[in-house]
Design a protein around this motif. Structure first.
Motif, PDB file in Angstrom:
ATOM      1  N   ALA A 133      53.127  26.151   4.163  1.00 49.56           N
ATOM      2  CA  ALA A 133      52.840  26.993   5.331  1.00 49.56           C
ATOM      3  C   ALA A 133      51.641  27.903   5.126  1.00 49.56           C
ATOM      4  N   PHE A 134      51.351  28.264   3.890  1.00 48.54           N
ATOM      5  CA  PHE A 134      50.222  29.151   3.623  1.00 48.54           C
ATOM      6  C   PHE A 134      49.717  28.874   2.210  1.00 48.54           C
ATOM      7  N   GLU A 135      48.467  29.262   1.986  1.00 46.82           N
ATOM      8  CA  GLU A 135      47.836  29.031   0.692  1.00 46.82           C
ATOM      9  C   GLU A 135      48.001  30.253  -0.212  1.00 46.82           C
ATOM     10  N   LEU A 136      48.143  29.985  -1.500  1.00 47.67           N
ATOM     11  CA  LEU A 136      48.152  31.051  -2.482  1.00 47.67           C
ATOM     12  C   LEU A 136      46.777  31.137  -3.127  1.00 47.67           C
ATOM     13  N   SER A 137      46.387  32.337  -3.465  1.00 45.54           N
ATOM     14  CA  SER A 137      45.110  32.508  -4.154  1.00 45.54           C
ATOM     15  C   SER A 137      45.202  31.912  -5.558  1.00 45.54           C
ATOM     16  N   ASP A 138      44.050  31.618  -6.114  1.00 45.99           N
ATOM     17  CA  ASP A 138      44.033  31.081  -7.481  1.00 45.99           C
ATOM     18  C   ASP A 138      44.648  32.068  -8.451  1.00 45.99           C
ATOM     19  N   ALA A 139      44.398  33.358  -8.212  1.00 49.29           N
ATOM     20  CA  ALA A 139      44.958  34.377  -9.110  1.00 49.29           C
ATOM     21  C   ALA A 139      46.478  34.382  -9.036  1.00 49.29           C
ATOM     22  N   ARG A 140      47.011  34.226  -7.834  1.00 46.43           N
ATOM     23  CA  ARG A 140      48.471  34.212  -7.665  1.00 46.43           C
ATOM     24  C   ARG A 140      49.075  32.978  -8.316  1.00 46.43           C
ATOM     25  N   LYS A 141      48.416  31.832  -8.131  1.00 49.88           N
ATOM     26  CA  LYS A 141      48.902  30.606  -8.776  1.00 49.88           C
ATOM     27  C   LYS A 141      48.885  30.749 -10.284  1.00 49.88           C
ATOM     28  N   SER A 142      47.822  31.377 -10.779  1.00 47.02           N
ATOM     29  CA  SER A 142      47.718  31.567 -12.231  1.00 47.02           C
ATOM     30  C   SER A 142      48.815  32.498 -12.744  1.00 47.02           C
ATOM     31  N   ALA A 143      49.139  33.534 -11.956  1.00 46.50           N
ATOM     32  CA  ALA A 143      50.177  34.474 -12.366  1.00 46.50           C
ATOM     33  C   ALA A 143      51.541  33.806 -12.416  1.00 46.50           C
ATOM     34  N   LEU A 144      51.791  32.889 -11.478  1.00 42.59           N
ATOM     35  CA  LEU A 144      53.072  32.173 -11.486  1.00 42.59           C
ATOM     36  C   LEU A 144      53.132  31.175 -12.624  1.00 42.59           C
ATOM     37  N   GLY A 145      51.993  30.582 -12.948  1.00 45.68           N
ATOM     38  CA  GLY A 145      51.908  29.731 -14.123  1.00 45.68           C
ATOM     39  C   GLY A 145      52.720  28.461 -14.061  1.00 45.68           C
ATOM     40  N   ALA A 146      52.920  27.926 -12.860  1.00 48.28           N
ATOM     41  CA  ALA A 146      53.716  26.710 -12.717  1.00 48.28           C
ATOM     42  C   ALA A 146      53.426  26.115 -11.342  1.00 48.28           C
ATOM     43  N   PRO A 147      53.791  24.852 -11.113  1.00 46.60           N
ATOM     44  CA  PRO A 147      53.608  24.260  -9.782  1.00 46.60           C
ATOM     45  C   PRO A 147      54.347  25.069  -8.719  1.00 46.60           C
ATOM     46  N   VAL A 148      53.734  25.193  -7.543  1.00 51.71           N
ATOM     47  CA  VAL A 148      54.317  26.018  -6.497  1.00 51.71           C
ATOM     48  C   VAL A 148      54.379  25.258  -5.177  1.00 51.71           C
TER      49      VAL A 148
END
Length: 462
Positions: A133-148
């Motif tokens: 439904a929405f995109e995550l920023s690269d920084a947010r993806k990096s913080a989660l550190g896993a497929p989202v």
């Protein structure tokens, strides 16, 4: 009992206290509803890729679609476990659906789970509306550190003894895959793109529940304080039924946040927007009586606290009149009729006159500033300088109908204006619906009624 004159003046000083919230695209202060409407549930189209798959006869697009379907199935299973945990009050099972590497989010969600301990849910389920439904920023993806995976998910819940159909609340969620298992990781990531998950009363703190004879009150506060609202609602419901009849459930849900700021948060509004509003009603306009989505009376505790006993009775009765008449309140129902009717029921048997309950309009009439017609829907917007007069005109129009033609005819007029149209028949506009109903119910037409009403205003103004 409060002095009726003082009570009326204080009620009017808090105008607009007696409004119904409209939230089709955003919240607005006109007669209407807060509708949580789900989009049509459709899968996202498969992504098109060029090139061949390593598996003969299978395209890359096929593989992506299978992968996407597998993710949706996994997320659906996760949400089903979460819903089951809420209904079974299984704290451990609920916790197991939360991202183990996000301690702050886990604690927040566990706190919400604990907050709903007293809430009598008859149903709690989820529908995936839009994956990705929405995109995550690269920084947010990096913080989660896993497929989202992100998704617009609708929460559907029902309160036992009240809701025939579910309240539908959009949620914008982030899921994360860790060691082969999907978890819920966040519910605020969509806010950056305007996709905010609306707050519910249990997001504000531990919910105290008081069951009244005709009401269920969900509130933030002590049991004694919440019980006071149940007592007021229990007295208001029979007053409404005495006018409207028994063709509604005869029960209501009242939500009492702890502060005015919390009320605004529940309504998705700026903190100061509802400073002078004692209560609002939310619900789905024009839903069939046997399948109506749940209405809620939401109280502003700060403004409500300033009212006396009579004023509180008037406000609560007004709001519950909206609940009772919801199934017959259509997009074409004139706001003066819906708000005037609710005011008529609220003020009934309170000995109110134009002098005490419509002082602004009376002042205008005595000064020769007589309205030419009944107020248009736009006159009920909170930005209108003459908003009090709009409410007063609606009330006196409905009061005139009840006095001249009878209370039963007033109800019949309301129902006839809002009668459901057969399939394939276009919805009427407000003017044509009102004109047709006035002829069939009152034996008059809008022009003749307006002249009678203007004479009535002059007489009542003294």
């Amino acid at each position: 009992m409060d002095d009726p004159n003082r009570a009326a003046r204080r009620i009017r000083s808090l105008l607009p206290v007696l409004i119904v919230v409209c939230a089709l695209a955003q919240l607005g202060a006109v007669l209407g509803v807060t509708r949580f409407i789900a989009d049509t549930v459709t899968d996202a189209p498969p992504r098109a890729h060029s090139g061949a798959s390593k598996t003969p006869g299978r395209t890359t697009a096929d593989g992506d679609e299978q992968h996407a379907n597998a993710r949706r199935i996994a997320i659906g299973a996760l949400l089903e476990r979460r819903a089951g945990a809420v209904l079974s009050r299984d704290r451990e099972a609920f916790t197991s659906t939360l991202d183990p590497q996000n301690a702050e989010f886990r604690q927040s969600q566990i706190g919400v789970f604990d907050n709903i301990a007293e809430v009598p849910f008859a149903g709690w389920e989820y529908e995936v509306v839009t994956p990705d439904a929405f995109e995550l920023s690269d920084a947010r993806k990096s913080a989660l550190g896993a497929p989202v995976l992100t998704a617009h998910v609708d929460l559907l819940y029902r309160i036992t003894g009240h809701d025939v159909a579910a309240v539908r609340v959009p949620q914008y969620l982030t899921f994360v895959l860790r060691a082969g298992t999907w978890y819920l990781a966040a519910d605020t990531d969509g806010a950056a793109t305007g996709m905010r998950t609306p707050a519910q009363v249990w997001d504000l703190g531990p919910v105290t529940v008081v069951q009244g004879t005709h009401s269920t009150v969900l509130g933030i506060g002590t049991r004694d304080v919440i019980r006071e609202f149940a007592d007021i609602a229990d007295k208001a419901v029979p007053r409404v039924s005495a006018v409207w009849g028994e063709s509604w459930p005869g029960r209501t849900v009242v939500v009492v946040p702890g502060t005015q700021a919390q009320m605004a948060r529940l309504l998705g509004a700026e903190p100061g927007k509802y400073a002078k509003i004692a209560a609002v009603t939310t619900g789905e306009r024009g839903a069939a009586a046997d399948a109506a989505a749940a209405d809620r009376v939401i109280v502003n505790p700060d403004a409500f606290r300033e009212l006396g006993d009579l004023e509180r009775r008037v406000v609560m009765t007004h709001e519950i009149a909206h609940v009772a008449s919801r199934a017959f309140t259509r997009a074409w129902t004139p706001t003066w009729l819906s708000e005037g009717f609710a005011d008529y029921v609220g003020y009934l048997d309170s000995a109110q006159t134009m002098r005490t309950a419509a002082p602004e309009l009376r002042r205008d009439v005595k000064a020769g500033k007589v309205p030419e017609r009944l107020p248009a829907d736009a006159s009920f917007e909170t930005t209108q300088e003459d908003l009090p007069q709009a409410y007063e005109m609606g009330w006196l129009a409905c009061k005139l109908i009840a006095e001249r033609w009878g209370q039963a005819k007033l109800v019949d007029l309301y129902r006839t204006v809002g009668a459901e149209r057969p399939p394939g028949v276009d919805a009427p506009d407000s003017a044509s619906a009102l004109a047709s109903a006035m002829v069939s119910v009152l034996g008059t037409n809008p022009d003749s009624f307006t002249r009678t009403w203007l004479d009535y205003l002059r007489t009542q103004a003294g």
